[in-house]
Design a protein around this motif. Sequence first.
Motif, PDB file in Angstrom:
ATOM      1  N   ILE A 245     -14.973  48.660  38.092  1.00  0.00           N
ATOM      2  CA  ILE A 245     -16.268  49.194  37.649  1.00  0.00           C
ATOM      3  C   ILE A 245     -16.127  49.911  36.314  1.00  0.00           C
ATOM      4  O   ILE A 245     -16.855  49.624  35.355  1.00  0.00           O
ATOM      5  CB  ILE A 245     -16.838  50.155  38.716  1.00  0.00           C
ATOM      6  CG1 ILE A 245     -17.101  49.402  40.020  1.00  0.00           C
ATOM      7  CG2 ILE A 245     -18.110  50.825  38.203  1.00  0.00           C
ATOM      8  CD1 ILE A 245     -17.525  50.301  41.165  1.00  0.00           C
ATOM      9  N   VAL A 246     -15.191  50.846  36.228  1.00  0.00           N
ATOM     10  CA  VAL A 246     -15.054  51.668  35.030  1.00  0.00           C
ATOM     11  C   VAL A 246     -14.604  50.832  33.833  1.00  0.00           C
ATOM     12  O   VAL A 246     -15.220  50.876  32.759  1.00  0.00           O
ATOM     13  CB  VAL A 246     -14.061  52.826  35.285  1.00  0.00           C
ATOM     14  CG1 VAL A 246     -13.762  53.571  33.991  1.00  0.00           C
ATOM     15  CG2 VAL A 246     -14.619  53.781  36.318  1.00  0.00           C
ATOM     16  N   VAL A 247     -13.540  50.058  33.997  1.00  0.00           N
ATOM     17  CA  VAL A 247     -13.031  49.245  32.895  1.00  0.00           C
ATOM     18  C   VAL A 247     -14.002  48.113  32.571  1.00  0.00           C
ATOM     19  O   VAL A 247     -14.244  47.799  31.401  1.00  0.00           O
ATOM     20  CB  VAL A 247     -11.635  48.689  33.236  1.00  0.00           C
ATOM     21  CG1 VAL A 247     -11.142  47.749  32.142  1.00  0.00           C
ATOM     22  CG2 VAL A 247     -10.651  49.838  33.421  1.00  0.00           C
ATOM     23  N   GLY A 248     -14.579  47.509  33.613  1.00  0.00           N
ATOM     24  CA  GLY A 248     -15.528  46.428  33.382  1.00  0.00           C
ATOM     25  C   GLY A 248     -16.764  46.879  32.638  1.00  0.00           C
ATOM     26  O   GLY A 248     -17.244  46.208  31.721  1.00  0.00           O
ATOM     27  N   ALA A 299      -5.757  57.101  31.914  1.00  0.00           N
ATOM     28  CA  ALA A 299      -6.227  56.313  30.769  1.00  0.00           C
ATOM     29  C   ALA A 299      -7.588  55.700  31.046  1.00  0.00           C
ATOM     30  O   ALA A 299      -8.466  55.671  30.161  1.00  0.00           O
ATOM     31  CB  ALA A 299      -5.199  55.228  30.429  1.00  0.00           C
ATOM     32  N   MET A 300      -7.793  55.196  32.269  1.00  0.00           N
ATOM     33  CA  MET A 300      -9.110  54.642  32.618  1.00  0.00           C
ATOM     34  C   MET A 300     -10.199  55.705  32.531  1.00  0.00           C
ATOM     35  O   MET A 300     -11.341  55.415  32.177  1.00  0.00           O
ATOM     36  CB  MET A 300      -9.075  54.038  34.023  1.00  0.00           C
ATOM     37  CG  MET A 300      -8.320  52.729  34.126  1.00  0.00           C
ATOM     38  SD  MET A 300      -8.585  51.900  35.720  1.00  0.00           S
ATOM     39  CE  MET A 300      -7.559  52.879  36.814  1.00  0.00           C
ATOM     40  N   ALA A 301      -9.838  56.940  32.838  1.00  0.00           N
ATOM     41  CA  ALA A 301     -10.834  58.011  32.879  1.00  0.00           C
ATOM     42  C   ALA A 301     -11.227  58.507  31.498  1.00  0.00           C
ATOM     43  O   ALA A 301     -12.402  58.827  31.257  1.00  0.00           O
ATOM     44  CB  ALA A 301     -10.299  59.181  33.716  1.00  0.00           C
ATOM     45  N   VAL A 302     -10.277  58.607  30.576  1.00  0.00           N
ATOM     46  CA  VAL A 302     -10.543  59.330  29.325  1.00  0.00           C
ATOM     47  C   VAL A 302     -10.583  58.453  28.088  1.00  0.00           C
ATOM     48  O   VAL A 302     -11.113  58.880  27.056  1.00  0.00           O
ATOM     49  CB  VAL A 302      -9.490  60.444  29.115  1.00  0.00           C
ATOM     50  CG1 VAL A 302      -9.470  61.393  30.306  1.00  0.00           C
ATOM     51  CG2 VAL A 302      -8.093  59.869  28.885  1.00  0.00           C
ATOM     52  N   SER A 303     -10.016  57.239  28.156  1.00  0.00           N
ATOM     53  CA  SER A 303      -9.859  56.468  26.931  1.00  0.00           C
ATOM     54  C   SER A 303     -11.115  55.694  26.551  1.00  0.00           C
ATOM     55  O   SER A 303     -11.816  55.140  27.414  1.00  0.00           O
ATOM     56  CB  SER A 303      -8.691  55.481  27.063  1.00  0.00           C
ATOM     57  OG  SER A 303      -8.559  54.720  25.887  1.00  0.00           O
ATOM     58  N   LEU A 306      -9.419  50.066  24.722  1.00  0.00           N
ATOM     59  CA  LEU A 306      -8.803  49.230  25.747  1.00  0.00           C
ATOM     60  C   LEU A 306      -7.282  49.253  25.650  1.00  0.00           C
ATOM     61  O   LEU A 306      -6.600  49.228  26.681  1.00  0.00           O
ATOM     62  CB  LEU A 306      -9.323  47.795  25.626  1.00  0.00           C
ATOM     63  CG  LEU A 306      -8.716  46.779  26.608  1.00  0.00           C
ATOM     64  CD1 LEU A 306      -9.000  47.184  28.047  1.00  0.00           C
ATOM     65  CD2 LEU A 306      -9.255  45.380  26.334  1.00  0.00           C
ATOM     66  N   TRP A 307      -6.735  49.306  24.443  1.00  0.00           N
ATOM     67  CA  TRP A 307      -5.278  49.224  24.315  1.00  0.00           C
ATOM     68  C   TRP A 307      -4.584  50.399  25.000  1.00  0.00           C
ATOM     69  O   TRP A 307      -3.476  50.255  25.521  1.00  0.00           O
ATOM     70  CB  TRP A 307      -4.862  49.122  22.846  1.00  0.00           C
ATOM     71  CG  TRP A 307      -5.063  50.365  22.018  1.00  0.00           C
ATOM     72  CD1 TRP A 307      -6.154  50.684  21.277  1.00  0.00           C
ATOM     73  CD2 TRP A 307      -4.129  51.445  21.854  1.00  0.00           C
ATOM     74  NE1 TRP A 307      -5.974  51.898  20.654  1.00  0.00           N
ATOM     75  CE2 TRP A 307      -4.744  52.386  20.980  1.00  0.00           C
ATOM     76  CE3 TRP A 307      -2.858  51.707  22.344  1.00  0.00           C
ATOM     77  CZ2 TRP A 307      -4.115  53.572  20.604  1.00  0.00           C
ATOM     78  CZ3 TRP A 307      -2.223  52.878  21.971  1.00  0.00           C
ATOM     79  CH2 TRP A 307      -2.836  53.794  21.116  1.00  0.00           C
ATOM     80  N   ILE A 308      -5.248  51.553  25.033  1.00  0.00           N
ATOM     81  CA  ILE A 308      -4.667  52.706  25.719  1.00  0.00           C
ATOM     82  C   ILE A 308      -4.646  52.460  27.230  1.00  0.00           C
ATOM     83  O   ILE A 308      -3.680  52.805  27.923  1.00  0.00           O
ATOM     84  CB  ILE A 308      -5.447  53.988  25.373  1.00  0.00           C
ATOM     85  CG1 ILE A 308      -5.305  54.293  23.881  1.00  0.00           C
ATOM     86  CG2 ILE A 308      -4.952  55.162  26.215  1.00  0.00           C
ATOM     87  CD1 ILE A 308      -6.054  55.527  23.431  1.00  0.00           C
ATOM     88  N   VAL A 309      -5.699  51.850  27.749  1.00  0.00           N
ATOM     89  CA  VAL A 309      -5.730  51.504  29.170  1.00  0.00           C
ATOM     90  C   VAL A 309      -4.616  50.512  29.491  1.00  0.00           C
ATOM     91  O   VAL A 309      -3.936  50.623  30.524  1.00  0.00           O
ATOM     92  CB  VAL A 309      -7.102  50.919  29.555  1.00  0.00           C
ATOM     93  CG1 VAL A 309      -7.100  50.431  31.005  1.00  0.00           C
ATOM     94  CG2 VAL A 309      -8.203  51.949  29.355  1.00  0.00           C
ATOM     95  N   LEU A 310      -4.406  49.547  28.605  1.00  0.00           N
ATOM     96  CA  LEU A 310      -3.362  48.548  28.834  1.00  0.00           C
ATOM     97  C   LEU A 310      -1.969  49.180  28.791  1.00  0.00           C
ATOM     98  O   LEU A 310      -1.085  48.815  29.581  1.00  0.00           O
ATOM     99  CB  LEU A 310      -3.464  47.428  27.791  1.00  0.00           C
ATOM    100  CG  LEU A 310      -4.766  46.613  27.809  1.00  0.00           C
ATOM    101  CD1 LEU A 310      -4.718  45.494  26.780  1.00  0.00           C
ATOM    102  CD2 LEU A 310      -5.046  46.046  29.199  1.00  0.00           C
ATOM    103  N   VAL A 311      -1.768  50.127  27.884  1.00  0.00           N
ATOM    104  CA  VAL A 311      -0.482  50.832  27.850  1.00  0.00           C
ATOM    105  C   VAL A 311      -0.267  51.598  29.154  1.00  0.00           C
ATOM    106  O   VAL A 311       0.825  51.594  29.733  1.00  0.00           O
ATOM    107  CB  VAL A 311      -0.417  51.782  26.635  1.00  0.00           C
ATOM    108  CG1 VAL A 311       0.795  52.710  26.739  1.00  0.00           C
ATOM    109  CG2 VAL A 311      -0.345  50.987  25.339  1.00  0.00           C
ATOM    110  N   LEU A 375     -11.028  59.731  38.852  1.00  0.00           N
ATOM    111  CA  LEU A 375      -9.829  59.073  38.335  1.00  0.00           C
ATOM    112  C   LEU A 375      -8.846  60.100  37.764  1.00  0.00           C
ATOM    113  O   LEU A 375      -7.623  59.943  37.892  1.00  0.00           O
ATOM    114  CB  LEU A 375     -10.205  58.048  37.262  1.00  0.00           C
ATOM    115  CG  LEU A 375     -10.801  56.732  37.780  1.00  0.00           C
ATOM    116  CD1 LEU A 375     -11.351  55.907  36.629  1.00  0.00           C
ATOM    117  CD2 LEU A 375      -9.761  55.926  38.561  1.00  0.00           C
ATOM    118  N   LEU A 376      -9.353  61.151  37.143  1.00  0.00           N
ATOM    119  CA  LEU A 376      -8.483  62.218  36.651  1.00  0.00           C
ATOM    120  C   LEU A 376      -7.784  62.921  37.807  1.00  0.00           C
ATOM    121  O   LEU A 376      -6.586  63.226  37.733  1.00  0.00           O
ATOM    122  CB  LEU A 376      -9.291  63.226  35.836  1.00  0.00           C
ATOM    123  CG  LEU A 376      -9.633  62.832  34.397  1.00  0.00           C
ATOM    124  CD1 LEU A 376     -10.553  63.880  33.768  1.00  0.00           C
ATOM    125  CD2 LEU A 376      -8.365  62.678  33.559  1.00  0.00           C
TER     126      LEU A 376
END
Length: 413
Positions: A245-248, A299-303, A306-311, A375-376
């Motif tokens: 949900i969040v990333v999508g 990362a999902m919560a604050v970024s 996308l690259w930060i989420v992937l890292v 998420l945090l």
Amino acid sequence: MHDRLSAFRYRDFRFLVAGTASSSLGNSITPIALAFAVLDLGGSATDLGLVVGAFALADVVTVLFGGVLGDRLPRKLMMEGSAAGSALTQAFLATSLIVGFGTVAMLGIVGALNGCLSALSQPSSRAMTRETVPPEHLPSAVAGRSLLQTGAATVGYAVGGVLVAVAGSGWAIGVDALTFAIAAYCYSRLRVPHSVPEGERASMLADLGDGAREVLAHPWLWLLIGQAMLYHLFYGGAQTVLGPIVVGDEFGRSSWGWAMATLMAGFVVGGLVCLRWRPRRSLLIGTVLLSLTALFPIAMAVSEHLWIVLVGAFLHGFGLQVFDVFWDLSIQQNVAPDKLARVYSFDAVGSFVARPLGLALTGPIAVVVGYQEWLLVVGCVMGASALLALTSADVRNLTRRTPIETPPEPVTA
């Protein structure tokens, strides 16, 4: 490289990892096929949850008995019988979907049966590694087996959707049946001693008590099982419910697929590193790296990138894989051989027993608290629980055993 792959010199180990990798490949295809099978039969998201939950519940309920039987009966027999049984049940399920007599209820019932079969053999399968190689090659065996299973699962996730789209859910589940048949054949070729205890046998309840006492005798063991319980309680829902949900919503639905692919890439890289890296205090290092898993939900919560989420996803997979390899090696080297399967069963139950609760509660709690905020919380709990385990001297000071190297036995055909 020769030393890193030393375990593969041994015939029994090669058959063991071929069987486990084969079933891991099929088991990664089935969840995708099962989801679309339920929907194609007119089922709802709730129905899908019940079908998946039936497997998870049966697995958790049965795994302790699998541990007891794995220390009572020949482990090869447990693995071979479970794989053959799973091949038959999955073939039946595939046939029902292809021919057209399958129902959602049938998927749930067969799924529960498969959960029982999986749980009965899982402790024996994990304990079998120690029986296929000499002690000096055990680190190579643990790392190599983990890497191949992860690689097979990655391929399964990649091709599962394609199989369903091209051939349909029934044929995709049929592939899983084939992988179990291959696994059963590989296990049948094992030539390991039947290390079954002699003398009068205690009751199953007494055997469970012995296994529990073995767990409690090692503070590092029960402490990190407790940490795993917290991990799965919080993270299971964060990945399964909130992540898509969040990333999508933030980056597009395809981005969640990239995140999962990057997570699996972290697993593979972690497995490759473990083939070469042999720190003396491996459990300490593994637990430190386990704290990296917190970075993905944070990362999902604050970024906003996308690259930060992937890292974060990559570091999560990398840290978890390194910990898993060093954790498995610690158990293999420090638990009594005749209690090994029971200890693995307590590990599985303790780790996953809270996961269904976390899956059920994540949605309602996140709606009240907020998706990013929850998420945090998840990330903080995951990171803090791993670091808290380091306050134990038993976790910090457990050292990897380094037996004297002995020449490898001749490899028989």
